[in-house]
Scaffold this motif. Structure first.
Motif, PDB file in Angstrom:
ATOM      1  N   ARG A  84      -6.851  -7.075  -3.582  1.00 38.81           N
ATOM      2  CA  ARG A  84      -6.689  -5.701  -3.092  1.00 38.81           C
ATOM      3  C   ARG A  84      -5.310  -5.458  -2.484  1.00 38.81           C
ATOM      4  O   ARG A  84      -5.023  -4.370  -2.003  1.00 38.81           O
ATOM      5  CB  ARG A  84      -7.778  -5.391  -2.066  1.00 38.81           C
ATOM      6  N   ASN A  85      -4.468  -6.481  -2.497  1.00 40.43           N
ATOM      7  CA  ASN A  85      -3.096  -6.378  -2.009  1.00 40.43           C
ATOM      8  C   ASN A  85      -3.017  -6.083  -0.512  1.00 40.43           C
ATOM      9  O   ASN A  85      -2.074  -5.462  -0.051  1.00 40.43           O
ATOM     10  CB  ASN A  85      -2.316  -5.315  -2.802  1.00 40.43           C
ATOM     11  N   TYR A  86      -4.023  -6.539   0.251  1.00 40.17           N
ATOM     12  CA  TYR A  86      -3.946  -6.423   1.706  1.00 40.17           C
ATOM     13  C   TYR A  86      -3.039  -7.521   2.264  1.00 40.17           C
ATOM     14  O   TYR A  86      -2.485  -7.372   3.352  1.00 40.17           O
ATOM     15  CB  TYR A  86      -5.328  -6.553   2.342  1.00 40.17           C
TER      16      TYR A  86
ATOM     17  N   LYS B 164       2.411  -4.214   3.316  1.00 39.13           N
ATOM     18  CA  LYS B 164       2.502  -2.896   3.965  1.00 39.13           C
ATOM     19  C   LYS B 164       1.162  -2.174   3.878  1.00 39.13           C
ATOM     20  O   LYS B 164       0.764  -1.481   4.828  1.00 39.13           O
ATOM     21  CB  LYS B 164       3.596  -2.066   3.292  1.00 39.13           C
ATOM     22  N   LEU B 165       0.469  -2.340   2.754  1.00 36.52           N
ATOM     23  CA  LEU B 165      -0.846  -1.721   2.611  1.00 36.52           C
ATOM     24  C   LEU B 165      -1.819  -2.280   3.651  1.00 36.52           C
ATOM     25  O   LEU B 165      -2.562  -1.522   4.290  1.00 36.52           O
ATOM     26  CB  LEU B 165      -1.386  -1.961   1.204  1.00 36.52           C
TER      27      LEU B 165
ATOM     28  N   LEU C  93      -3.420  -0.128   6.722  1.00 34.21           N
ATOM     29  CA  LEU C  93      -4.874   0.003   6.795  1.00 34.21           C
ATOM     30  C   LEU C  93      -5.380  -0.354   8.191  1.00 34.21           C
ATOM     31  O   LEU C  93      -6.197   0.369   8.782  1.00 34.21           O
ATOM     32  CB  LEU C  93      -5.524  -0.897   5.753  1.00 34.21           C
ATOM     33  N   VAL C  94      -4.873  -1.465   8.746  1.00 34.18           N
ATOM     34  CA  VAL C  94      -5.284  -1.888  10.088  1.00 34.18           C
ATOM     35  C   VAL C  94      -4.894  -0.837  11.120  1.00 34.18           C
ATOM     36  O   VAL C  94      -5.705  -0.443  11.974  1.00 34.18           O
ATOM     37  CB  VAL C  94      -4.653  -3.252  10.444  1.00 34.18           C
ATOM     38  N   GLU C  95      -3.661  -0.351  11.051  1.00 32.73           N
ATOM     39  CA  GLU C  95      -3.203   0.646  12.019  1.00 32.73           C
ATOM     40  C   GLU C  95      -3.991   1.944  11.872  1.00 32.73           C
ATOM     41  O   GLU C  95      -4.274   2.623  12.871  1.00 32.73           O
ATOM     42  CB  GLU C  95      -1.713   0.897  11.835  1.00 32.73           C
TER      43      GLU C  95
ATOM     44  N   LYS D  42       3.781   5.920   7.088  1.00 38.92           N
ATOM     45  CA  LYS D  42       4.889   5.176   7.702  1.00 38.92           C
ATOM     46  C   LYS D  42       5.403   4.095   6.749  1.00 38.92           C
ATOM     47  O   LYS D  42       6.570   3.710   6.800  1.00 38.92           O
ATOM     48  CB  LYS D  42       4.425   4.528   9.012  1.00 38.92           C
ATOM     49  N   TYR D  43       4.518   3.586   5.896  1.00 36.09           N
ATOM     50  CA  TYR D  43       4.885   2.495   4.999  1.00 36.09           C
ATOM     51  C   TYR D  43       5.051   2.953   3.556  1.00 36.09           C
ATOM     52  O   TYR D  43       5.706   2.275   2.761  1.00 36.09           O
ATOM     53  CB  TYR D  43       3.828   1.397   5.070  1.00 36.09           C
TER      54      TYR D  43
END
Length: 347
Positions: free
Chosen positions: A181-183, A195-196, A200-202, A265-266
């Motif tokens: 999932r490119n996390y 960055k993904l 996601l966390v933020e 932001k990313y």
């Protein structure tokens, strides 16, 4: 291990050129010790152990490393404990307490078979209690704490196990999922968030959910264990979980603007960021559809900003989605086929 004939598993290894003497010592009873039962059994499979003797010529280099590790670990588990004597000295200097430790190895036992872990004899002077002495040298070193390193796969697995996430059979699937999932990505043996993943966390934190924390998954795993043990009903667990997930989904969907803000932001939008339609400052484009853009397909997708129809355009040798309503533009991969999908993201 009470249902496994451990001595029978040891027998083939007496002929090994690598650890044959250790295996013979175990079978003679001189070195053997019944292994302790572990404190955690996930019921996924019996303890991993070698089922037959192999040699280096029958396996590749990588296969041999795995086989040797598994075999030595198994033989170490059924060997007697290593024995040693440790001495610790507490010293008071100027009102501050310092400690020193000494170790004398008496019997190697399982350490003889298992070279991946070592005890080293560390000799310190014999000092009686309440002895006063003058140190020959006192050094004061200045330094600062360092940030921890990125996690290796072994460290990540250890943390997942500590926090109650996954079993031996599923942990690697969890890791595979976050990579797919490119996390996160794995670089030179270390995991690094993308960055993904950070966005996601933020985003979840802005919404007020810590879905990146292990708590929710660990609670599900704990209750699945209770279902397996017959302490709660499967239907009860499934319904509770669905209800909780539906509530989380509704909250996230209703406040998704915060997630969008965190992601922006990313991943700045091409049509609004001033970075050009393809995210490059050399595009000399600050928004809208370029006059030389060629329309390839109308109504290919839906705009994520105004929900209008987005069209597929091509400028020079690059492709992009454009919204004729709000002039938002999105760069697209320049290779592969682009086609509409019948699934619409609910967020």
């Amino acid at each position: 291990t009470s249902t496994i004939d451990l001595r029978k598993l040891i027998e083939p290894h007496v002929n090994s050129g690598e650890w044959g003497p250790h295996a013979r010592g175990l079978l003679s009873g001189e070195k053997y010790q019944q292994p302790r039962e572990g404190g955690h059994d996930d019921k996924a499979h019996p303890p991993i152990h070698p089922v037959q003797l192999a040699d280096k010529t029958s396996l590749s280099e990588e296969e041999w490393k795995v086989y040797e590790y598994v075999t030595r670990h198994f033989l170490a588990c059924v060997a007697k404990d290593a024995r040693g004597e440790q001495t610790q000295i507490a010293i008071e200097i100027g009102g501050e307490e310092f400690t020193a430790k000494g170790l004398c190895v008496l019997e190697q036992n399982w350490l003889e078979i298992y070279p991946y872990e070592k005890w080293s004899t560390n000799t310190i002077p014999i000092i009686r209690q309440d002895t006063t002495f003058m140190p020959s040298e006192i050094l004061l070193k200045e330094g600062q704490t360092q940030a921890p390193n990125l996690l290796t796969e072994a460290e990540l697995i250890g943390m997942m196990d500590k926090n109650g996430i996954g079993t031996d059979a599923t942990i690697h699937e969890h890791i595979k999922t976050i990579l797919q999932r490119n996390y996160a990505e794995k670089l030179s043996g270390y995991f690094q968030p993308t960055k993904l993943g950070v966005g996601l966390v933020e985003g979840y934190q802005q919404i007020g959910y810590t879905l990146n924390k292990p708590d929710l998954r660990a609670e599900m795993e704990r209750k699945m264990g209770l279902v397996a043990a017959g302490e709660i009903q499967k239907t009860q667990f499934v319904q509770e979980t669905i209800t909780k997930m539906q509530h989380i989904f509704q909250v996230v969907a209703s406040e998704f603007a915060k997630m969008d803000e965190s992601m922006a932001k990313y991943f700045p939008r091409g049509g609004r960021s001033g970075m050009g339609v393809f995210g490059s400052p050399d595009d000399n484009f600050t928004g809208g559809i370029p006059p030389d853009a060629v329309l390839i397909k109308r109504d290919l997708s839906q705009c994520g900003v105004c929900h209008g129809k987005m069209h597929l355009h091509k400028i020079q040798d690059r492709r992009m989605l454009t919204c004729s309503t709000c002039n938002d533009t999105w760069p697209l991969p320049q290779k592969g086929e682009i086609a509409p999908h019948d699934h619409i993201c609910p967020l």
